[in-house]
Design a protein around this motif. Structure first.
Motif, PDB file in Angstrom:
ATOM      1  N   LYS A 101     -47.014 -34.866  23.022  1.00 28.98           N
ATOM      2  CA  LYS A 101     -48.236 -34.911  22.195  1.00 28.98           C
ATOM      3  C   LYS A 101     -49.472 -34.308  22.961  1.00 28.98           C
ATOM      4  O   LYS A 101     -50.544 -33.913  22.534  1.00 28.98           O
ATOM      5  CB  LYS A 101     -48.535 -36.319  21.780  1.00 28.98           C
ATOM      6  CG  LYS A 101     -47.680 -36.795  20.729  1.00 28.98           C
ATOM      7  CD  LYS A 101     -48.176 -38.071  20.325  1.00 28.98           C
ATOM      8  CE  LYS A 101     -47.122 -38.773  19.026  1.00 28.98           C
ATOM      9  NZ  LYS A 101     -47.575 -40.096  19.007  1.00 28.98           N
ATOM     10  N   GLY A 102     -49.398 -34.114  24.251  1.00 24.67           N
ATOM     11  CA  GLY A 102     -50.609 -33.374  24.825  1.00 24.67           C
ATOM     12  C   GLY A 102     -51.580 -34.536  25.401  1.00 24.67           C
ATOM     13  O   GLY A 102     -51.522 -35.650  24.731  1.00 24.67           O
ATOM     14  N   TYR A 103     -52.742 -34.189  25.985  1.00 20.60           N
ATOM     15  CA  TYR A 103     -53.839 -34.897  26.125  1.00 20.60           C
ATOM     16  C   TYR A 103     -54.442 -35.362  24.896  1.00 20.60           C
ATOM     17  O   TYR A 103     -54.593 -34.217  23.975  1.00 20.60           O
ATOM     18  CB  TYR A 103     -54.800 -34.459  27.319  1.00 20.60           C
ATOM     19  CG  TYR A 103     -54.282 -34.413  28.534  1.00 20.60           C
ATOM     20  CD1 TYR A 103     -54.149 -35.668  29.263  1.00 20.60           C
ATOM     21  CD2 TYR A 103     -53.697 -33.198  29.448  1.00 20.60           C
ATOM     22  CE1 TYR A 103     -53.594 -35.679  30.532  1.00 20.60           C
ATOM     23  CE2 TYR A 103     -53.283 -33.220  30.522  1.00 20.60           C
ATOM     24  CZ  TYR A 103     -52.939 -34.331  31.273  1.00 20.60           C
ATOM     25  OH  TYR A 103     -52.546 -34.596  32.419  1.00 20.60           O
ATOM     26  N   ASN A 104     -54.773 -36.261  24.635  1.00 19.91           N
ATOM     27  CA  ASN A 104     -55.674 -36.774  23.260  1.00 19.91           C
ATOM     28  C   ASN A 104     -54.883 -36.316  22.052  1.00 19.91           C
ATOM     29  O   ASN A 104     -55.485 -36.494  21.107  1.00 19.91           O
ATOM     30  CB  ASN A 104     -56.947 -36.044  23.312  1.00 19.91           C
ATOM     31  CG  ASN A 104     -57.871 -36.755  24.656  1.00 19.91           C
ATOM     32  OD1 ASN A 104     -57.800 -37.828  24.726  1.00 19.91           O
ATOM     33  ND2 ASN A 104     -58.259 -35.821  25.341  1.00 19.91           N
ATOM     34  N   ASP A 105     -53.303 -36.464  22.396  1.00 18.84           N
ATOM     35  CA  ASP A 105     -52.533 -36.178  21.171  1.00 18.84           C
ATOM     36  C   ASP A 105     -52.957 -34.772  20.386  1.00 18.84           C
ATOM     37  O   ASP A 105     -52.803 -34.822  19.115  1.00 18.84           O
ATOM     38  CB  ASP A 105     -52.601 -37.414  20.210  1.00 18.84           C
ATOM     39  CG  ASP A 105     -52.074 -38.821  20.912  1.00 18.84           C
ATOM     40  OD1 ASP A 105     -51.520 -38.590  21.980  1.00 18.84           O
ATOM     41  OD2 ASP A 105     -52.391 -39.674  20.262  1.00 18.84           O
ATOM     42  N   SER A 106     -53.080 -33.923  21.158  1.00 14.06           N
ATOM     43  CA  SER A 106     -53.537 -32.636  20.464  1.00 14.06           C
ATOM     44  C   SER A 106     -52.537 -31.747  20.103  1.00 14.06           C
ATOM     45  O   SER A 106     -52.636 -30.680  19.623  1.00 14.06           O
ATOM     46  CB  SER A 106     -54.451 -31.913  21.600  1.00 14.06           C
ATOM     47  OG  SER A 106     -53.827 -31.697  22.878  1.00 14.06           O
ATOM     48  N   VAL A 107     -51.081 -31.801  20.311  1.00 10.33           N
ATOM     49  CA  VAL A 107     -50.095 -31.166  20.091  1.00 10.33           C
ATOM     50  C   VAL A 107     -49.506 -31.656  18.669  1.00 10.33           C
ATOM     51  O   VAL A 107     -49.052 -32.782  18.694  1.00 10.33           O
ATOM     52  CB  VAL A 107     -48.958 -31.058  21.416  1.00 10.33           C
ATOM     53  CG1 VAL A 107     -47.903 -30.390  20.762  1.00 10.33           C
ATOM     54  CG2 VAL A 107     -49.757 -30.593  22.392  1.00 10.33           C
ATOM     55  N   ASP A 108     -49.254 -30.711  17.968  1.00  6.99           N
ATOM     56  CA  ASP A 108     -48.674 -31.129  16.616  1.00  6.99           C
ATOM     57  C   ASP A 108     -47.350 -31.111  16.545  1.00  6.99           C
ATOM     58  O   ASP A 108     -46.646 -30.563  17.557  1.00  6.99           O
ATOM     59  CB  ASP A 108     -49.582 -30.496  15.431  1.00  6.99           C
ATOM     60  CG  ASP A 108     -49.190 -28.905  15.348  1.00  6.99           C
ATOM     61  OD1 ASP A 108     -48.364 -28.304  15.901  1.00  6.99           O
ATOM     62  OD2 ASP A 108     -50.175 -28.226  14.659  1.00  6.99           O
ATOM     63  N   ALA A 109     -46.698 -31.307  15.393  1.00  7.40           N
ATOM     64  CA  ALA A 109     -44.910 -31.214  15.258  1.00  7.40           C
ATOM     65  C   ALA A 109     -44.484 -29.950  15.462  1.00  7.40           C
ATOM     66  O   ALA A 109     -43.654 -29.490  16.146  1.00  7.40           O
ATOM     67  CB  ALA A 109     -44.645 -31.861  13.992  1.00  7.40           C
ATOM     68  N   ASN A 110     -45.366 -28.654  14.860  1.00  9.88           N
ATOM     69  CA  ASN A 110     -45.073 -27.223  15.273  1.00  9.88           C
ATOM     70  C   ASN A 110     -45.061 -27.085  16.540  1.00  9.88           C
ATOM     71  O   ASN A 110     -44.026 -26.175  16.927  1.00  9.88           O
ATOM     72  CB  ASN A 110     -45.855 -26.388  14.264  1.00  9.88           C
ATOM     73  CG  ASN A 110     -45.601 -26.572  12.780  1.00  9.88           C
ATOM     74  OD1 ASN A 110     -44.194 -26.616  12.309  1.00  9.88           O
ATOM     75  ND2 ASN A 110     -46.565 -26.162  11.881  1.00  9.88           N
ATOM     76  N   ALA A 111     -46.134 -27.277  17.338  1.00 13.00           N
ATOM     77  CA  ALA A 111     -46.287 -26.790  18.620  1.00 13.00           C
ATOM     78  C   ALA A 111     -44.988 -27.640  19.692  1.00 13.00           C
ATOM     79  O   ALA A 111     -44.491 -27.259  20.425  1.00 13.00           O
ATOM     80  CB  ALA A 111     -47.550 -27.041  19.131  1.00 13.00           C
ATOM     81  N   ARG A 112     -44.850 -28.842  19.235  1.00  6.75           N
ATOM     82  CA  ARG A 112     -43.806 -29.481  19.761  1.00  6.75           C
ATOM     83  C   ARG A 112     -42.724 -28.851  19.682  1.00  6.75           C
ATOM     84  O   ARG A 112     -41.612 -28.705  20.497  1.00  6.75           O
ATOM     85  CB  ARG A 112     -43.870 -31.183  19.399  1.00  6.75           C
ATOM     86  CG  ARG A 112     -43.084 -32.007  20.103  1.00  6.75           C
ATOM     87  CD  ARG A 112     -43.393 -33.496  20.112  1.00  6.75           C
ATOM     88  NE  ARG A 112     -43.723 -33.928  18.664  1.00  6.75           N
ATOM     89  CZ  ARG A 112     -44.982 -34.110  18.077  1.00  6.75           C
ATOM     90  NH1 ARG A 112     -45.927 -33.957  19.027  1.00  6.75           N
ATOM     91  NH2 ARG A 112     -45.042 -34.580  16.896  1.00  6.75           N
ATOM     92  N   TYR A 113     -42.030 -28.636  18.411  1.00  4.31           N
ATOM     93  CA  TYR A 113     -41.010 -27.734  18.116  1.00  4.31           C
ATOM     94  C   TYR A 113     -40.711 -26.553  19.017  1.00  4.31           C
ATOM     95  O   TYR A 113     -39.875 -26.159  19.484  1.00  4.31           O
ATOM     96  CB  TYR A 113     -40.878 -27.519  16.649  1.00  4.31           C
ATOM     97  CG  TYR A 113     -39.528 -26.464  16.274  1.00  4.31           C
ATOM     98  CD1 TYR A 113     -38.207 -27.170  15.984  1.00  4.31           C
ATOM     99  CD2 TYR A 113     -39.797 -25.155  16.404  1.00  4.31           C
ATOM    100  CE1 TYR A 113     -37.357 -26.652  15.839  1.00  4.31           C
ATOM    101  CE2 TYR A 113     -38.510 -24.516  16.008  1.00  4.31           C
ATOM    102  CZ  TYR A 113     -37.399 -25.253  15.658  1.00  4.31           C
ATOM    103  OH  TYR A 113     -36.193 -24.240  15.418  1.00  4.31           O
TER     104      TYR A 113
END
Length: 360
Positions: A198-210
């Motif tokens: 999720k990156g720092y402070n949960d900044s990464v969303d599902a699309n970026a994670r994909y």
């Protein structure tokens, strides 16, 4: 005749002195792995204490990987069975750095301690090198408990663990899983699976994670040709590579890992060519730890710096834990890396009192 008697006396004297010195640490049960060549001289980044005995040891985890640790034992232990603490971290560090400092200091305070390198890193075994794994690194803590609990000078009912930085998350995960662990502490904790996904402070969303997973999996076609040993580009912690956009906490990491303060050539984060395998983050992204935090029953101490960029992870872990015997301790004025080695910041009195209260 007198000369022979004198010579015999000298020989016997050496034997007695040597035997006495050896007796300071009782016989250690450990494995032998001739494929691992250990560095025997003192190569820590902190001074050696004259209050404890130190020796390198080897033990295996349940995956058959040989782990290497530094065992610290209070001097003149005699026939006592002492409480013990297994220590590891930070993520990307080695036992010659923070975990060794913690281990030696807590041994000075009466505990048997073991600072160890996780699988695939430092002097420990495992190939390919520099592979992170939430499952195996959690298991490494339990293997350290196995090792400590089989020693004649350790009370196996009084074993705790302590994790620093990313290994703080693994320590909590191990304590949730391993009911033999009687107390667990973390210092400047990361949930490394959370930041990977999720990156720092949960900044990464599902699309970026994909897209991250897609990039990593595409790299497997090349990695498989090299037994998955391909490494990511070398770390960019060097200050000459900083830009105006470089986060302050990255600069703090650099100040520890790449300078005389904390540099060690075996550490992934110190070595200018150091990095993790190209496929290594897949498990961290897809297999989050602390899923059963609400079921924690082990006494827990979570220590974080007031100004640490990672503070929110310690606070969230504390909230998620289901046990009543838990404490969140905030160190005033401290940033994340202050709790790696700043003796004026690390609350060793707090760690000592916590373990003594719960390892009894």
């Amino acid at each position: 005749m007198f000369g022979k008697k004198l010579l015999l006396g000298v020989i016997l004297g050496i034997t007695v002195i040597g035997g006495s010195a050896m007796a300071k640490i009782p016989e250690i049960k450990q494995v032998k792995d001739t494929s691992i060549k250990l560095v025997q001289e003192w190569d820590k980044i902190f001074p050696e204490s004259n209050k404890v005995e130190h020796t390198k040891v080897m033990f295996k985890n349940r995956y058959g990987i040989t782990l290497v640790g530094d065992l610290y034992v209070p001097k003149n232990i005699g026939n006592q069975k002492l409480a013990a603490i297994a220590i590891s971290g930070p993520f990307g560090a080695v036992k010659e750095q923070s975990s060794g400092l913690y281990a030696q200091t807590l041994a000075e305070r009466g505990f048997v301690t073991l600072a160890f390198d996780g699988s695939y890193t430092g002097e420990s075994g495992g190939y390919p090198r520099n592979v992170p794994s939430p499952e195996i690194n959690t298991e490494d803590f339990s293997a350290a408990v196995d090792f400590l609990g089989t020693q004649s000078f350790v009370d196996r009912d009084k074993i705790g663990i302590l994790g620093i930085c990313g290994w703080g998350g693994f320590a909590l995960n191990a304590a949730i899983s391993d009911t033999r662990i009687k107390a667990v502490a973390t210092s400047t904790m990361y949930d490394i699976t959370r930041t990977a996904a999720k990156g720092y402070n949960d900044s990464v969303d599902a699309n970026a994670r994909y897209n991250m997973k897609k990039q990593i999996n595409e790299a497997r076609w090349k990695a498989v040709e090299n037994n998955y040993a391909d490494l990511l580009p070398a770390n960019n912690l060097r200050k000459e590579q900083f830009t105006e956009e470089t986060p302050q906490f990255v600069k703090e990491y650099s100040d520890y890992y790449t300078t005389k303060r904390g540099y060690h050539p075996r550490a992934v984060n110190s070595n200018p060519n150091g990095s993790w395998t190209t496929t290594g983050m897949l498990a961290l992204i897809n297999m989050p730890i602390l899923q059963y935090a609400s079921e924690m029953r082990t006494p827990t101490l979570i220590v974080a710096g007031e100004n640490a960029h990672s503070r929110y992870m310690s606070e969230d872990a504390y909230k998620a834990l289901g046990n009543k015997n838990k404490e969140l301790y905030i160190v005033k004025g401290a940033v994340h890396t202050d709790l790696y080695d700043r003796l004026d910041k690390i609350p060793f009195d707090k760690f000592e009192s916590f373990f003594k209260a719960n390892l009894k």
